[in-house]
Design an enzyme around this catalytic site. Structure first.
Site, PDB file in Angstrom:
ATOM      1  N   THR A  57       0.803  -1.312   0.013  1.00 14.19           N
ATOM      2  CA  THR A  57      -0.184   0.023  -0.059  1.00 14.19           C
ATOM      3  C   THR A  57       0.854   1.039  -0.049  1.00 14.19           C
ATOM      4  O   THR A  57       0.240   2.266   0.136  1.00 14.19           O
ATOM      5  CB  THR A  57      -0.947   0.056   1.372  1.00 14.19           C
ATOM      6  N   ALA A 107       4.813   1.164  -4.309  1.00 19.63           N
ATOM      7  CA  ALA A 107       4.269   0.316  -5.221  1.00 19.63           C
ATOM      8  C   ALA A 107       3.066   1.115  -5.889  1.00 19.63           C
ATOM      9  O   ALA A 107       2.780   0.488  -6.860  1.00 19.63           O
ATOM     10  CB  ALA A 107       3.426  -0.623  -3.759  1.00 19.63           C
ATOM     11  N   HIS A 109      17.013   1.438  -9.938  1.00 19.12           N
ATOM     12  CA  HIS A 109      16.223   1.817 -11.004  1.00 19.12           C
ATOM     13  C   HIS A 109      16.987   2.358 -12.153  1.00 19.12           C
ATOM     14  O   HIS A 109      16.460   2.417 -13.351  1.00 19.12           O
ATOM     15  CB  HIS A 109      14.977   2.625 -10.845  1.00 19.12           C
ATOM     16  N   GLU A 142      18.857  17.382 -10.609  1.00 17.97           N
ATOM     17  CA  GLU A 142      17.164  17.471 -10.330  1.00 17.97           C
ATOM     18  C   GLU A 142      16.775  18.792 -10.021  1.00 17.97           C
ATOM     19  O   GLU A 142      17.562  19.576  -9.307  1.00 17.97           O
ATOM     20  CB  GLU A 142      17.130  16.527  -9.188  1.00 17.97           C
ATOM     21  N   HIS A 151      23.799   5.395  -7.694  1.00 21.04           N
ATOM     22  CA  HIS A 151      23.408   5.733  -8.949  1.00 21.04           C
ATOM     23  C   HIS A 151      24.826   6.068  -9.696  1.00 21.04           C
ATOM     24  O   HIS A 151      24.783   5.334 -10.828  1.00 21.04           O
ATOM     25  CB  HIS A 151      22.345   6.799  -9.016  1.00 21.04           C
TER      26      HIS A 151
END
Length: 488
Positions: free
Chosen positions: A19, A23, A178, A216, A240
């Site tokens: 939750t 996700a 990722h 960013e 990263h």
């Protein structure tokens, strides 16, 4: 050009923290897109597991709303969404207790791939691994996926690895980053090792320097408490940027095999030289002058007026091996910068002798690999400026922006999480970090952090929507170089 989608084997995927924000924003919308693409088998099962005491209907409604909000720019077909939601179930579970584990065991099928995504705080990894083992939910082919942070220093990373290794073999542990799932990152390996054009030039004899920038535009947002304990070094560089550096600098592996690739990446990390203090620039962003209340300065955002945590870091480092001896690597990352951009630039050396004279100026070939936005690769080449008036030289890009070069079908917009989760089901660990990689990265990072802590260094302020502190530009100018411009 139409991309080929190869379905994966049937699976049961349990998402602990089902939750949670990750996700809802990434994992489940990504799985929905794979379902629509025909890559996820219709009989596959996804089980959300979390503390919330809700039923499966409520959970499906929650995920349906999340997919509608975060599913991407394409419209959601109601029939596809309803079919996908039927693959979902839910179990209320206590990660540190016994509640819910028997119910989870009842829902798991046999003779399918069993994968468990730990989308929870690292402090729960060991508890989840132990309970999965105690309740007989895993077998030798089961896989677990763990999110960063993989510790906050070498000691904690080593302990985390030990906690997982007590119940799972290294070949079952998928440490997800990722960034490694981005199309351009994988294309980096194809460009290097699939083209004779580049590999002979990929060394200190021909490369002047390499820049890696991850910029960013956002501030720390709602992550202030976490970020102020981590900073840009722990949050970005140690994982990263380190992984990007490894892919750029590693030797060709003997084959495209998970351990062969990761062996070469590990050699790069272990060859990294210590970073001298004068080769490090740290900064904290100031308030947005146009909207200081909504976008305050870093210390206000993290509610720590005495914070010495960096929201920006730039550094120069070297790799002590034959391929890269003498070639500097410049790393830079920061928040609230002028544009959102992740780019690797390989800057080649000047020609040995210019036949065009000094008036032609300096012209260098630059291979730019853009990770985001507008993923693609550009090679800067020098040509004669069109028109009369003599031999005037200009630099122009040979552009391979994927969406332009391959067309909308060939440049399928696949999110990194989609690709990596499918790799988990396939059992392919190539794009996942190994435990010894993580520990080696911390072994290099820890002395740098310890050094500036012991010196009492204070981050330098920099304006929001800028390229970072002025000292960052000076770091490059001392070497008669400049940062590549950060562009949208």
């Amino acid at each position: 050009m139409v991309s080929r989608v190869i379905p994966v084997a049937s699976f049961d995927l349990v998402i602990f923290g089902g939750t949670g924000d990750l996700a809802r924003r990434k994992i489940l919308p990504g799985l929905f897109r794979r379902y629509c693409a025909g890559q996820m088998p219709p009989e596959a099962r996804i089980i959300g597991a979390a503390r919330a005491d809700i039923d499966v209907t409520t959970y499906r409604d929650m995920i349906g709303e999340a997919i509608a909000e975060f599913g991407g720019s394409t419209s959601v077909d109601p029939e596809d969404l309803n079919a996908f939601l039927q693959t979902l179930s839910y179990v209320a579970i206590d990660a540190r207790g016994e509640t819910g584990w028997r119910e989870l065991a009842k829902q798991m099928r046999r003779k399918v791939v069993r994968a468990f995504y730990f989308s929870v705080a690292p402090g729960l990894f060991g508890d989840l691994a132990e309970r999965l083992n105690n309740h007989g939910l895993t077998d030798d082919d089961s896989r677990i996926v763990v999110e960063k942070p993989f510790g906050r220093d070498l000691e904690s990373a080593h302990q985390l690895n030990q906690d997982l290794a007590a119940f799972f073999d290294e070949g079952q542990i998928y440490r997800i980053d990722h960034y490694l799932g981005k199309e351009t990152v994988q294309n980096l390996m194809a460009v290097r090792f699939g083209n004779m054009l580049f590999e002979p030039l990929w060394n200190s004899q021909f490369v002047d320097h390499i820049q890696i920038t991850v910029a960013e535009t956002v501030g720390v947002g709602g992550r202030g408490e976490y970020y102020d304990k981590s900073g840009a070094m722990r949050d970005m560089v140690q994982n990263h940027l380190m992984q990007l550096l490894c892919l750029i600098a590693m030797e060709p592996p003997a084959r495209f095999d998970p351990d062969a690739v990761r062996d070469e990446k590990l050699k790069v990390i272990r060859a990294l030289e210590p970073v001298e203090p004068h080769h490090i620039v740290r900064g904290q962003y100031e308030a947005d002058q146009d909207n200081p209340e909504e976008h305050p300065d870093y210390r206000t955002a993290v509610e720590n007026p005495k914070s010495r945590t960096e929201s920006f870091i730039a550094m120069k480092t070297h790799i002590a091996n034959w391929r890269w001896a003498g070639t500097p690597f410049y790393l830079r990352t920061g928040k609230r910068m002028v544009a959102r951009s992740s780019e690797i630039s390989i800057v080649f050396k000047d020609t040995p002798h210019s036949i065009f004279g000094e008036e032609a100026g300096r012209h260098r070939n630059v291979l730019s690999i853009r990770l985001q936005p507008n993923e693609g690769i550009k090679l800067g080449v020098t040509i004669k400026e069109p028109g009369p008036g003599g031999m005037r030289l200009i630099d122009v890009p040979l552009d391979m922006t994927f969406a332009d070069a391959l067309g909308p079908d060939g440049a399928e917009n696949v999110d990194a999480y989609e690709r990596l989760i499918m790799d988990v089901i396939r059992g392919n660990q190539t794009l996942f970090m190994r435990g010894d990689e993580v520990e080696a990265a911390w072994a290099w990072t820890d002395p740098i952090i310890e050094g500036w802590t012991n010196r009492g260094d204070v981050p330098k302020p920099y304006a929001s929507h800028s390229a970072g502190p002025d000292a960052s530009a000076q770091l490059m100018r001392r070497d008669d170089r400049d940062w590549r411009e950060v562009t949208p």
